[in-house]
Design a protein around this motif. Structure first.
Motif, PDB file in Angstrom:
ATOM      1  N   UNK B 159       0.855  -1.191   0.000  1.00 55.36           N
ATOM      2  CA  UNK B 159       0.000   0.000   0.000  1.00 55.36           C
ATOM      3  C   UNK B 159       0.890   1.240   0.000  1.00 55.36           C
ATOM      4  N   UNK B 160       0.393   2.328  -0.580  1.00 54.53           N
ATOM      5  CA  UNK B 160       1.133   3.585  -0.533  1.00 54.53           C
ATOM      6  C   UNK B 160       1.150   4.088   0.905  1.00 54.53           C
ATOM      7  N   UNK B 161       2.288   4.581   1.326  1.00 59.18           N
ATOM      8  CA  UNK B 161       2.343   5.174   2.668  1.00 59.18           C
ATOM      9  C   UNK B 161       2.945   6.569   2.557  1.00 59.18           C
ATOM     10  N   UNK B 162       2.649   7.399   3.515  1.00 58.64           N
ATOM     11  CA  UNK B 162       3.175   8.764   3.517  1.00 58.64           C
ATOM     12  C   UNK B 162       3.772   9.036   4.890  1.00 58.64           C
ATOM     13  N   UNK B 163       5.081   9.069   4.967  1.00 58.48           N
ATOM     14  CA  UNK B 163       5.750   9.297   6.252  1.00 58.48           C
ATOM     15  C   UNK B 163       6.052  10.787   6.462  1.00 58.48           C
ATOM     16  N   UNK B 164       5.556  11.633   5.565  1.00 59.52           N
ATOM     17  CA  UNK B 164       5.849  13.067   5.672  1.00 59.52           C
ATOM     18  C   UNK B 164       7.042  13.416   4.808  1.00 59.52           C
ATOM     19  N   UNK B 165       7.257  14.718   4.591  1.00 57.65           N
ATOM     20  CA  UNK B 165       8.286  15.149   3.639  1.00 57.65           C
ATOM     21  C   UNK B 165       9.719  14.896   4.101  1.00 57.65           C
ATOM     22  N   UNK B 166       9.953  14.784   5.388  1.00 57.54           N
ATOM     23  CA  UNK B 166      11.336  14.697   5.849  1.00 57.54           C
ATOM     24  C   UNK B 166      11.642  13.400   6.606  1.00 57.54           C
ATOM     25  N   UNK B 167      10.751  12.418   6.517  1.00 60.47           N
ATOM     26  CA  UNK B 167      10.981  11.152   7.234  1.00 60.47           C
ATOM     27  C   UNK B 167      10.945   9.978   6.262  1.00 60.47           C
ATOM     28  N   UNK B 168      11.639   8.927   6.637  1.00 57.66           N
ATOM     29  CA  UNK B 168      11.613   7.721   5.805  1.00 57.66           C
ATOM     30  C   UNK B 168      11.659   6.483   6.699  1.00 57.66           C
ATOM     31  N   UNK B 169      11.233   5.364   6.169  1.00 58.39           N
ATOM     32  CA  UNK B 169      11.316   4.098   6.905  1.00 58.39           C
ATOM     33  C   UNK B 169      12.606   3.396   6.499  1.00 58.39           C
ATOM     34  N   UNK B 170      13.470   3.174   7.448  1.00 60.80           N
ATOM     35  CA  UNK B 170      14.754   2.531   7.172  1.00 60.80           C
ATOM     36  C   UNK B 170      14.686   1.060   7.562  1.00 60.80           C
ATOM     37  N   UNK B 171      15.260   0.237   6.709  1.00 58.76           N
ATOM     38  CA  UNK B 171      15.263  -1.216   6.938  1.00 58.76           C
ATOM     39  C   UNK B 171      16.631  -1.649   7.447  1.00 58.76           C
ATOM     40  N   UNK B 172      16.627  -2.498   8.466  1.00 58.07           N
ATOM     41  CA  UNK B 172      17.876  -2.963   9.087  1.00 58.07           C
ATOM     42  C   UNK B 172      17.812  -4.458   9.347  1.00 58.07           C
ATOM     43  N   UNK B 173      18.980  -5.058   9.473  1.00 62.59           N
ATOM     44  CA  UNK B 173      19.102  -6.399  10.039  1.00 62.59           C
ATOM     45  C   UNK B 173      19.927  -6.267  11.309  1.00 62.59           C
ATOM     46  N   UNK B 174      19.474  -6.893  12.388  1.00 70.47           N
ATOM     47  CA  UNK B 174      20.253  -6.844  13.635  1.00 70.47           C
ATOM     48  C   UNK B 174      20.408  -8.264  14.172  1.00 70.47           C
ATOM     49  N   UNK B 175      21.467  -8.463  14.924  1.00 66.95           N
ATOM     50  CA  UNK B 175      21.700  -9.760  15.574  1.00 66.95           C
ATOM     51  C   UNK B 175      21.793  -9.553  17.083  1.00 66.95           C
ATOM     52  N   UNK B 186      12.962   1.917   2.790  1.00 70.75           N
ATOM     53  CA  UNK B 186      11.861   1.142   2.237  1.00 70.75           C
ATOM     54  C   UNK B 186      11.025   2.030   1.314  1.00 70.75           C
ATOM     55  N   UNK B 187      10.514   1.473   0.215  1.00 65.32           N
ATOM     56  CA  UNK B 187       9.714   2.287  -0.709  1.00 65.32           C
ATOM     57  C   UNK B 187       8.383   2.718  -0.082  1.00 65.32           C
ATOM     58  N   UNK B 188       7.867   3.843  -0.566  1.00 67.38           N
ATOM     59  CA  UNK B 188       6.592   4.349  -0.040  1.00 67.38           C
ATOM     60  C   UNK B 188       5.450   4.180  -1.032  1.00 67.38           C
ATOM     61  N   UNK B 189       5.789   3.792  -2.254  1.00 70.64           N
ATOM     62  CA  UNK B 189       4.746   3.564  -3.268  1.00 70.64           C
ATOM     63  C   UNK B 189       4.566   2.071  -3.472  1.00 70.64           C
ATOM     64  N   UNK B 190       3.337   1.635  -3.638  1.00 70.56           N
ATOM     65  CA  UNK B 190       3.085   0.211  -3.814  1.00 70.56           C
ATOM     66  C   UNK B 190       3.769  -0.302  -5.081  1.00 70.56           C
ATOM     67  N   UNK B 191       4.245  -1.523  -5.007  1.00 65.06           N
ATOM     68  CA  UNK B 191       4.948  -2.123  -6.146  1.00 65.06           C
ATOM     69  C   UNK B 191       6.001  -3.096  -5.662  1.00 65.06           C
ATOM     70  N   UNK B 192       6.859  -3.483  -6.575  1.00 68.52           N
ATOM     71  CA  UNK B 192       7.910  -4.442  -6.245  1.00 68.52           C
ATOM     72  C   UNK B 192       9.274  -3.795  -6.444  1.00 68.52           C
ATOM     73  N   UNK B 212      12.513  -2.119  11.308  1.00 67.81           N
ATOM     74  CA  UNK B 212      12.186  -0.902  10.551  1.00 67.81           C
ATOM     75  C   UNK B 212      12.153   0.244  11.543  1.00 67.81           C
ATOM     76  N   UNK B 213      12.872   1.311  11.216  1.00 67.07           N
ATOM     77  CA  UNK B 213      12.873   2.483  12.100  1.00 67.07           C
ATOM     78  C   UNK B 213      12.512   3.725  11.293  1.00 67.07           C
ATOM     79  N   UNK B 214      12.061   4.731  11.987  1.00 73.04           N
ATOM     80  CA  UNK B 214      11.721   6.001  11.348  1.00 73.04           C
ATOM     81  C   UNK B 214      12.939   6.925  11.436  1.00 73.04           C
ATOM     82  N   UNK B 215      13.457   7.324  10.296  1.00 74.85           N
ATOM     83  CA  UNK B 215      14.696   8.111  10.265  1.00 74.85           C
ATOM     84  C   UNK B 215      14.496   9.369   9.411  1.00 74.85           C
ATOM     85  N   UNK B 216      15.414  10.346   9.546  1.00 77.29           N
ATOM     86  CA  UNK B 216      15.349  11.516   8.665  1.00 77.29           C
ATOM     87  C   UNK B 216      15.508  11.079   7.208  1.00 77.29           C
TER      88      UNK B 216
END
Lengths: 179, 238
Positions: B159-175, B186-192, B212-216
């Motif tokens: 689904x399309x998401x809108x995190x605002x103009x200055x925020x993005x969803x960052x993807x991480x792997x942690x151990x 992570x993309x904000x528009x639906x698709x592959x 997933x974290x919310x980052x600038x």
């Protein structure tokens, strides 16, 4: 991640790949809720068990068609179950109205109280309470007893046109109230 | 062959969708409406919206445990049907298809031809790993799929998401030992889309958490998660 840690939506997606353990876990997580839906509509344990069985067969066979972007997994499964229950009720050729069978937890009142458990449910509850009593009764009988317009008119002893108007206005009001 | 007339009036379309979900349409009207839905995606969306609106009426019922025999009967029936199940998966809904398609250097025609030739059971890899990232309403937003041997991750945005103009969803792997790897935004528009997996010597994906974290939006620290955590879970191996 183990099966026990998966959400219902994740379990469904894994079921789509033919994973029987995921299906068993899905059943354990959701069957009591779906059985309650079958019982509430059919008010007969034998029919409700058949309905539940058919619902899970359909879920298993159609899991790949579940589209998570369109509906929550529980809503998708509940819709399948409710449609099957209503179809069963109509095929049986008679309505099983509440009060004819002894199910203590199947009254309209218990269903209404339980809706308060979720925020969506609380909002819907408030919106239903804002309806006129006749409109609300018509909606509740339609949803929980699977009555069509014609059956509602006969049950409530009012003209068909009146029932259609009640239902249409009630649903318009609900949509406006739910936002 | 008779044609079904599609209702064009907005209020009528909504009324029919709502009454379909409520269950007041009688047999013939219901069958006509279901035929309309087959060729009318917008009508299907209205039906889904009404299904969601009225769902608490069913979801709110007091749960009742069914007798154990019901599960045994279901199990007996599903077990027999198992071999055909994967064939029922529509190919465009199979993430492996998209992954293979996007990685292929051959033309789309060749990729589709391969899909038709290769049996479905072979398309589904045994070491496939998946995680579904849900939002706070428990709605799935991203499906991330890869395998231990793949160099790429396939990300499906549902689904399309809108995190605002200055925020993005960052993807991480942690151990568990504190090791953190950034995978990007992570993309904000639906698709592959595909995302390259960083080298991870001595580490395995099955031990990793997907975070997933919310980052600038621009220039966030790729070494440390600083923003609020939106999601954290492990891959499921399929």
């Amino acid at each position: 991640m183990k099966y026990g840690d998966m959400s219902v939506s994740e379990l469904l997606m894994v079921c789509a790949r033919g994973d029987e353990k995921a299906f068993e876990r899905l059943y354990q997580r959701t069957s009591a809720n779906l059985y309650a839906v079958c019982l509430r509509i059919l008010k007969n344990e034998g029919l409700a068990q058949e309905c539940l069985q058919e619902a899970y067969i359909k879920v298993w066979n159609h899991a790949a068609r579940y589209q998570p972007e369109r509906a929550q997994a529980t809503t998708w499964m509940t819709t399948i179950t409710r449609n099957l229950a209503v179809d069963t009720l109509r095929r049986s050729g008679k309505m099983a109205y509440a009060g004819e069978f002894e199910f203590e937890n199947l009254s309209d009142e218990s269903a209404e109280e339980d809706m308060f458990h979720s925020s969506d449910g609380r909002l819907l509850q408030r919106c239903l309470e804002e309806l006129r009593e006749q409109q609300r009764q018509a909606v509740m009988h339609a949803y929980y007893d699977g009555m069509t317009h014609g059956e509602l008119a006969a049950h409530l002893d009012v003209p068909l046109g009146t029932v259609k108007t009640w239902i249409r206005r009630a649903l318009e009001q609900l949509k406006q109230c739910l936002g | 062959m008779s044609r079904i007339r599609q209702p064009h009036n907005d209020a009528l379309r909504d009324a029919l969708a709502s009454q379909y979900i409520l269950g007041t349409l009688d047999g013939a009207a219901r069958a006509r409406f279901e035929k309309m839905m087959d060729s009318d995606p917008e009508l299907r969306i209205r039906v889904q919206e009404w299904s969601h609106r009225l769902a608490p009426m069913a979801n709110g019922l007091t749960p009742v445990e069914p007798p154990a025999k019901v599960w045994k009967q279901i199990q007996a029936r599903t077990h027999k049907r198992r071999p055909g199940l994967l064939l029922k998966l529509r190919f465009w809904e199979n993430l492996n298809f998209w992954r293979r398609l996007s990685m292929a250097t051959a033309s789309l025609l060749v990729a589709v031809s391969v899909l038709w030739i290769v049996p479905s059971q072979q398309v589904a890899q045994k070491d496939s790993m998946m995680v579904v990232v849900n939002n706070r309403f428990d709605q799935p937003v991203w499906v991330i799929e890869t395998s231990a041997s793949d160099k790429m991750m396939m990300i499906k945005t549902l689904r399309d998401i809108d995190m605002g103009p200055d925020k993005t969803c960052a993807l991480w792997l942690t151990w568990d030992d504190g090791m953190t790897m950034s995978l990007g935004q992570l993309p904000e528009k639906s698709g592959m889309m595909e995302m390259e997996k960083p080298p991870m010597p001595g580490r395995t994906l099955d031990k990793a958490r997907v975070v997933v974290s919310l980052e600038p939006m621009n220039n966030y620290d790729k070494k440390t998660i600083k923003g609020p955590l939106l999601f954290s879970d492990k891959f499921v191996t399929i």
